[in-house]
Write a protein that holds these residues in place. Structure first.
Motif, PDB file in Angstrom:
ATOM      1  N   MET B  90       0.839  -1.201   0.000  1.00 55.31           N
ATOM      2  CA  MET B  90       0.000   0.000   0.000  1.00 55.31           C
ATOM      3  C   MET B  90       0.873   1.248   0.000  1.00 55.31           C
ATOM      4  N   GLN B  91       1.899   1.188   0.852  1.00 58.97           N
ATOM      5  CA  GLN B  91       2.830   2.305   0.990  1.00 58.97           C
ATOM      6  C   GLN B  91       3.481   2.630  -0.365  1.00 58.97           C
ATOM      7  N   LEU B  92       3.987   1.605  -1.006  1.00 58.41           N
ATOM      8  CA  LEU B  92       4.695   1.889  -2.260  1.00 58.41           C
ATOM      9  C   LEU B  92       3.730   2.278  -3.369  1.00 58.41           C
ATOM     10  N   SER B  93       2.447   1.893  -3.207  1.00 59.67           N
ATOM     11  CA  SER B  93       1.469   2.278  -4.218  1.00 59.67           C
ATOM     12  C   SER B  93       1.002   3.713  -4.038  1.00 59.67           C
ATOM     13  N   PHE B  94       0.869   4.143  -2.782  1.00 63.22           N
ATOM     14  CA  PHE B  94       0.227   5.436  -2.557  1.00 63.22           C
ATOM     15  C   PHE B  94       1.155   6.512  -2.022  1.00 63.22           C
ATOM     16  N   ASP B  95       2.270   6.133  -1.429  1.00 62.25           N
ATOM     17  CA  ASP B  95       3.122   7.139  -0.816  1.00 62.25           C
ATOM     18  C   ASP B  95       4.479   7.279  -1.478  1.00 62.25           C
ATOM     19  N   VAL B  96       4.825   6.384  -2.393  1.00 60.71           N
ATOM     20  CA  VAL B  96       6.085   6.517  -3.112  1.00 60.71           C
ATOM     21  C   VAL B  96       5.776   7.133  -4.476  1.00 60.71           C
ATOM     22  N   PRO B  97       6.429   8.242  -4.815  1.00 65.25           N
ATOM     23  CA  PRO B  97       6.154   8.848  -6.123  1.00 65.25           C
ATOM     24  C   PRO B  97       6.407   7.848  -7.244  1.00 65.25           C
ATOM     25  N   ALA B  98       5.466   7.756  -8.138  1.00 65.60           N
ATOM     26  CA  ALA B  98       5.510   6.833  -9.287  1.00 65.60           C
ATOM     27  C   ALA B  98       5.476   5.368  -8.863  1.00 65.60           C
ATOM     28  N   GLY B  99       5.293   5.113  -7.572  1.00 64.40           N
ATOM     29  CA  GLY B  99       5.304   3.735  -7.092  1.00 64.40           C
ATOM     30  C   GLY B  99       4.184   2.903  -7.698  1.00 64.40           C
ATOM     31  N   LEU B 100       2.996   3.496  -7.740  1.00 62.44           N
ATOM     32  CA  LEU B 100       1.859   2.744  -8.287  1.00 62.44           C
ATOM     33  C   LEU B 100       2.094   2.435  -9.763  1.00 62.44           C
ATOM     34  N   LEU B 101       2.629   3.415 -10.473  1.00 63.06           N
ATOM     35  CA  LEU B 101       2.908   3.201 -11.900  1.00 63.06           C
ATOM     36  C   LEU B 101       3.863   2.021 -12.074  1.00 63.06           C
ATOM     37  N   ILE B 102       4.945   2.037 -11.287  1.00 57.60           N
ATOM     38  CA  ILE B 102       5.946   0.974 -11.433  1.00 57.60           C
ATOM     39  C   ILE B 102       5.327  -0.373 -11.062  1.00 57.60           C
ATOM     40  N   ARG B 103       4.500  -0.397 -10.011  1.00 54.82           N
ATOM     41  CA  ARG B 103       3.903  -1.664  -9.598  1.00 54.82           C
ATOM     42  C   ARG B 103       2.968  -2.193 -10.683  1.00 54.82           C
ATOM     43  N   GLN B 104       2.161  -1.291 -11.234  1.00 51.69           N
ATOM     44  CA  GLN B 104       1.234  -1.743 -12.281  1.00 51.69           C
ATOM     45  C   GLN B 104       1.992  -2.148 -13.540  1.00 51.69           C
ATOM     46  N   MET B 105       3.074  -1.411 -13.828  1.00 53.05           N
ATOM     47  CA  MET B 105       3.896  -1.813 -14.985  1.00 53.05           C
ATOM     48  C   MET B 105       4.474  -3.204 -14.760  1.00 53.05           C
ATOM     49  N   HIS B 106       4.913  -3.455 -13.527  1.00 51.07           N
ATOM     50  CA  HIS B 106       5.496  -4.752 -13.208  1.00 51.07           C
ATOM     51  C   HIS B 106       4.479  -5.865 -13.463  1.00 51.07           C
ATOM     52  N   HIS B 107       3.272  -5.640 -12.977  1.00 51.74           N
ATOM     53  CA  HIS B 107       2.252  -6.683 -13.137  1.00 51.74           C
ATOM     54  C   HIS B 107       1.864  -6.845 -14.612  1.00 51.74           C
ATOM     55  N   TRP B 108       1.712  -5.734 -15.303  1.00 53.98           N
ATOM     56  CA  TRP B 108       1.375  -5.826 -16.730  1.00 53.98           C
ATOM     57  C   TRP B 108       2.483  -6.509 -17.505  1.00 53.98           C
ATOM     58  N   ALA B 109       3.718  -6.147 -17.173  1.00 56.43           N
ATOM     59  CA  ALA B 109       4.852  -6.759 -17.877  1.00 56.43           C
ATOM     60  C   ALA B 109       4.856  -8.264 -17.657  1.00 56.43           C
ATOM     61  N   ALA B 110       4.457  -8.683 -16.445  1.00 55.01           N
ATOM     62  CA  ALA B 110       4.410 -10.122 -16.164  1.00 55.01           C
ATOM     63  C   ALA B 110       3.371 -10.802 -17.051  1.00 55.01           C
ATOM     64  N   LEU B 111       2.204 -10.169 -17.175  1.00 57.04           N
ATOM     65  CA  LEU B 111       1.158 -10.765 -18.021  1.00 57.04           C
ATOM     66  C   LEU B 111       1.620 -10.819 -19.476  1.00 57.04           C
ATOM     67  N   ILE B 112       2.267  -9.736 -19.923  1.00 57.41           N
ATOM     68  CA  ILE B 112       2.724  -9.696 -21.315  1.00 57.41           C
ATOM     69  C   ILE B 112       3.860 -10.697 -21.526  1.00 57.41           C
ATOM     70  N   PHE B 113       4.717 -10.823 -20.533  1.00 56.87           N
ATOM     71  CA  PHE B 113       5.836 -11.788 -20.597  1.00 56.87           C
ATOM     72  C   PHE B 113       5.294 -13.174 -20.927  1.00 56.87           C
ATOM     73  N   ILE B 114       4.316 -13.607 -20.134  1.00 54.47           N
ATOM     74  CA  ILE B 114       3.806 -14.960 -20.329  1.00 54.47           C
ATOM     75  C   ILE B 114       2.995 -15.045 -21.617  1.00 54.47           C
ATOM     76  N   ALA B 115       2.229 -13.989 -21.903  1.00 55.04           N
ATOM     77  CA  ALA B 115       1.463 -14.004 -23.153  1.00 55.04           C
ATOM     78  C   ALA B 115       2.413 -14.109 -24.346  1.00 55.04           C
ATOM     79  N   ALA B 116       3.505 -13.344 -24.297  1.00 55.45           N
ATOM     80  CA  ALA B 116       4.459 -13.367 -25.415  1.00 55.45           C
ATOM     81  C   ALA B 116       5.088 -14.745 -25.543  1.00 55.45           C
ATOM     82  N   ILE B 117       5.397 -15.376 -24.402  1.00 49.68           N
ATOM     83  CA  ILE B 117       5.980 -16.722 -24.467  1.00 49.68           C
ATOM     84  C   ILE B 117       4.988 -17.684 -25.122  1.00 49.68           C
ATOM     85  N   VAL B 118       3.721 -17.570 -24.725  1.00 50.11           N
ATOM     86  CA  VAL B 118       2.722 -18.497 -25.257  1.00 50.11           C
ATOM     87  C   VAL B 118       2.546 -18.290 -26.760  1.00 50.11           C
TER      88      VAL B 118
END
Lengths: 390, 472
Positions: B90-118
């Protein structure tokens, strides 16, 4: 190249642009020419994109495609297409290209093509720069995550597009054909390797003591490493088999109140825990009051449900989720994870869905004060099944 | 100026590393030009993005399960008791500047990673690029997919929210269901019956050290092997099993490939900025009592989830022992699926007596049987994937889950063969038409080639004919 006529429009019209500018200072004509040029450009780009996307399929040269052995008749012809010069040394096998090859496109090296390409690449880079500036501005003035994401995407996308466009549009690209390496090594190479390897191998074989002590050491190291896994976890303990509740424990709600026999109307439920471990996940139990006359419990459980109060483990026997839903009209407990349903009236037997085992039942009795107490542990260990489960 | 600096640097390096020959050779490496060869690169670049964003996130994440009271800037959860792990996210999502962006990018990148492999895997399959000599890379690729699955799971399990907690409990049930060793395996991996305090630190360690290291090493081998063997070529002029046709690494392919990295990054940034993913503040912290209707895992587990929902309640009693119902759809089925992927190239090789080297791809219509099998396989997975959301479908269509389950149980057996037969017919027809309009080349060429090859370089090639067929 049936589209050549259209494609050639672009360079032809680019000449009058300068002329008209001098003769007619009005910008309208210039604008029209620009629009036409832009349109032509878009068409060329789109056509190329399509041609590129299907290049693999379209470029199949004429031959059969027997299933097995793989395209038997195809290879000789293809091999014949490949001149022997291709086997010369590195990089010398530039060739004359195929129809879809960009390098042979007469458009490619015209000044207009180059100018437009440069313009587009520069624009993409400018967009990338602007995106970067935007990102910094937003970051240092509050850092809205949405805008940060968009500007980051614009900046990175601009840079990426610039590189790809530069490569596709402006770089001179010759299609190269090279021989592949022969796959199995030559006999000489292989014999050479075998000789080298055997030399040292025999040395080791001769010293059998060395060999055995070496193997033992490696085994010992492996044993040490494997032993360390013990630190990772305790052995599966009897808690897996535990039926959790003990006889005489009062049923407590999450906020620590005992459940009285008058607490529930028929058709309503509450979640309870043993009085000494409130909130324990594995001990969580759902108490449902049903109409006593409809209960169809097995004979030996006849006295487990005083006044129509039945209690079942709330941990699904399928995959361990909380069986969180109760449907009053059908008397079904339902697990929201995989939609297993359990019949409350029939000792929580599964009625549909993937669960195979009934929810463990908790025997109940009412004490002198009218509070419900456990008459013993669950009828089976609660939770998902495992190898040794009774 | 910069050119001279670069030259000096190059000389400095060359004096120490003797690079010129090696680098020139590398720069001249030939890569075929086809968009479908970029799919693997998309996966590679997603992995790089995962490492970059993940490093940022790891600086703020805390895997402790100690209970704390929330005091951060997301006021809807003020005063709520939660694990320190959840609070740190929660802290890194709401109190770290750009934290939420990086977290969401991380999760999206994970989905794309596996999608690209498939998708990459599908491309390899449907063009038969797994054939000799590329079986090793097929095996490594399938293993990479397996580890990507695992790391995806570890990743979204450590946030400490209600959804990941539910996922953990299902994972516990799945591990526990393995015959004989199930309970030992569970205690080894999870540290006990979930939730226990050691689980998240363990998962965190798997997620950021163990699996990324394994994936990196496998990736290195994957790339090294494809570099050594070159890519395949789609059929076309001059594209034979003995030649590689394409553009040189430097400069055009390098520019394009680096450009692709930034484009993938842009896509991930755009999704991370605009499209909410894994909103743990909506789910709330893990609560052992709460249940969560409509819970679904990340997309790549959808087929296992669906299989778990469709598989009927069948227990197997073996004397005093039990194989629980979860074992069949959640352990056995994925094991079979991956086993099928692993052995496919070898089975094909065996059935077709195919010992040749293949560097020219088959187009899907040129191999109707393979294409039909592949389509049937993907349709099977797709039905399971849909079944993973049977409750959502029931809500959306106001139907009953039971009815939908019956339909899907039928479909999972009926749809794949139907799709396979259909695809076979289409492919076979396309192949017939193509053969009719392109008569085969005269076979005399074979003899000519064989002779030239054998006589030109006798020492190396005496044991191999022109097809690369060798008798050892």
């Amino acid at each position: 190249m049936t589209e050549n006529g259209e494609q050639n429009n672009a360079p032809q019209e680019s000449e009058p642009v300068a002329d008209r500018n001098e003769r007619n200072p009005k910008r309208i004509g210039q604008l029209i020419v620009l629009v036409v040029l832009g349109w032509e450009l878009c068409k060329v780009v789109a056509r190329r994109a399509v041609a590129k996307a299907f290049a693999g399929g379209a470029a199949v040269s004429g031959e059969t495609a027997a299933e097995y052995p793989e395209t038997a008749a195809e290879r000789p012809k293809a091999a014949a297409d490949c001149p022997e010069t291709a086997t010369e040394h590195f990089g010398s096998a530039e060739n004359t290209g195929r129809a879809a090859d960009r390098n042979l496109d007469p458009q490619r090296d015209t000044a207009t093509h180059q100018q437009w390409g440069m313009l587009v690449v520069v624009c993409a880079l400018a967009i990338a720069l602007a995106g970067g500036v935007g990102f910094l501005l937003i970051y240092w003035t509050g850092g809205n995550n949405l805008l940060l994401g968009v500007t980051l995407a614009v900046s990175s996308g601009g840079l990426g597009s610039a590189l790809v466009l530069y490569s596709h549009w402006l770089m001179s690209r010759k299609e190269a054909t090279e021989p592949r390496e022969e796959m199995p090594s030559g006999t000489v190479e292989r014999e050479d390797f075998a000789e080298n390897f055997q030399e040292s191998e025999e040395e080791i074989h001769r010293r059998s003591l060395l060999k055995w002590i070496g193997v033992s050491t490696v085994g010992m190291i492996a044993a040490m490493v494997i032993s360390l896994f013990r630190s990772l976890g305790r052995a599966p303990d009897p808690s897996l088999f535990a039926t959790v509740w003990k006889r005489g424990q009062r049923l407590m709600t999450l906020d620590g109140r005992p459940v009285n026999v008058n607490a529930l109307e028929p058709g309503s439920t509450t979640i309870v825990f043993p009085e000494d471990s409130i909130g324990d996940e594995k001990a969580q139990t759902v108490v449902i009051r049903v109409n006593e006359q409809f209960l169809q419990l097995p004979k030996e459980r006849a006295n487990w449900a005083p006044m129509g109060y039945v209690a079942y483990s709330r941990v699904c026997t399928h995959a361990g989720c909380n069986v969180g839903l109760f449907e009053k009209t059908t008397n079904l407990l339902m697990c929201p994870c995989h939609q297993s349903t359990f019949d409350v009236l029939k000792a929580a037997q599964p009625t549909s869905g993937p669960a195979a085992r009934s929810l463990p039942q908790l025997p109940l009795y009412a004490d002198a004060d009218g509070n419900l107490r456990a008459g013993g542990g669950f009828s089976e260990p609660p939770g998902p099944g495992f190898w040794g489960m009774p | 100026m910069s050119g001279r600096t670069g030259g000096h640097l190059a000389q400095w390096l060359d004096r120490r590393l003797h690079l010129a020959k090696f680098v020139t050779k590398a720069m001249n490496h030939v890569f075929p030009d086809h968009w479908s060869f970029m799919l693997g690169e998309v996966a590679l670049y997603s992995f790089i993005i995962l490492v970059i964003t993940g490093t940022f996130l790891a600086m703020f994440y805390n895997s402790s399960s100690a209970q704390v009271t929330y005091q951060g800037s997301y006021h809807a959860l003020d005063g709520v008791k939660m694990s320190a792990a959840y609070e740190s996210v929660m802290q890194l999502s709401f109190d770290v500047p750009a934290g939420l962006l990086i977290r969401q990018m991380h999760h999206w990148a994970a989905l794309i990673f596996i999608a690209a492999i498939v998708v990459h895997l599908a491309r390899i399959f449907f063009t038969a690029a797994y054939r000799r000599p590329r079986e090793i890379n097929w095996l490594i690729g399938v293993t990479l997919l397996l580890f990507a699955f695992g790391n995806g799971f570890f990743g979204y399990s450590i946030a400490g929210d209600l959804l990941s907690g539910a996922g953990l409990r299902v994972a516990y049930a799945i591990l526990l269901s393995v015959p004989v060793v199930g309970s030992w395996l569970t205690f080894l991996v999870l540290g006990g019956t979930v939730p226990v305090s050691v689980t998240l630190p363990r998962f965190y360690s798997f997620h950021i050290f163990l699996l990324p290291a394994v994936i990196s090493v496998l990736l290195a081998f994957h790339l090294g092997i494809i570099w050594r063997q070159y890519h395949t070529n789609y059929p076309g002029p001059r594209r034979t099993d003995k030649t590689i046709v394409g553009s040189r690494l430097w400069p055009s392919y390098a520019a394009k490939s680096v450009g692709l990295f930034f484009l993938v990054f842009a896509l991930v940034a755009l999704l991370g900025g605009l499209v909410q993913i894994d909103p743990i503040w909506v789910y709330g912290p893990y609560d052992p009592i709460a249940s969560m209707p409509g819970a679904q895992p990340d997309w790549y587990f959808g087929w296992i989830e669906g299989a778990m929902r469709l598989f009927p309640g069948i227990n197997l009693h073996l004397g005093p022992y039990l194989i629980p119902e979860v074992f069949f759809p959640a352990v056995l089925l994925p094991a079979l699926v991956f086993a099928a992927l692993y052995v496919y190239p070898f089975v094909e090789e065996f059935i077709c007596f195919d010992r040749e080297y293949h560097n020219v791809l088959r187009l899907p219509y040129q191999q109707p049987i393979n294409t039909a099998i592949g389509c049937g396989f993907f349709v099977f997975l797709a039905v399971l994937f849909v079944a993973g959301g049977d409750d959502v479908i029931a809500v959306a269509t106001a139907g009953s889950v039971v009815t939908i389950r019956i339909i899907l149980r039928l479909l999972v057996f009926v749809a794949p063969p139907v799709a396979a037969v259909l695809v076979y017919i289409l492919c076979a027809r396309a192949r017939r038409r193509h053969t009719a309009s392109h008569p085969p080349a005269p076979p005399e060429d074979v003899v000519v080639q064989e002779k030239t090859t054998d006589s030109s370089n006798e020492e190396v090639r005496t044991h191999c004919d022109w097809k690369g067929k060798c008798d050892w």
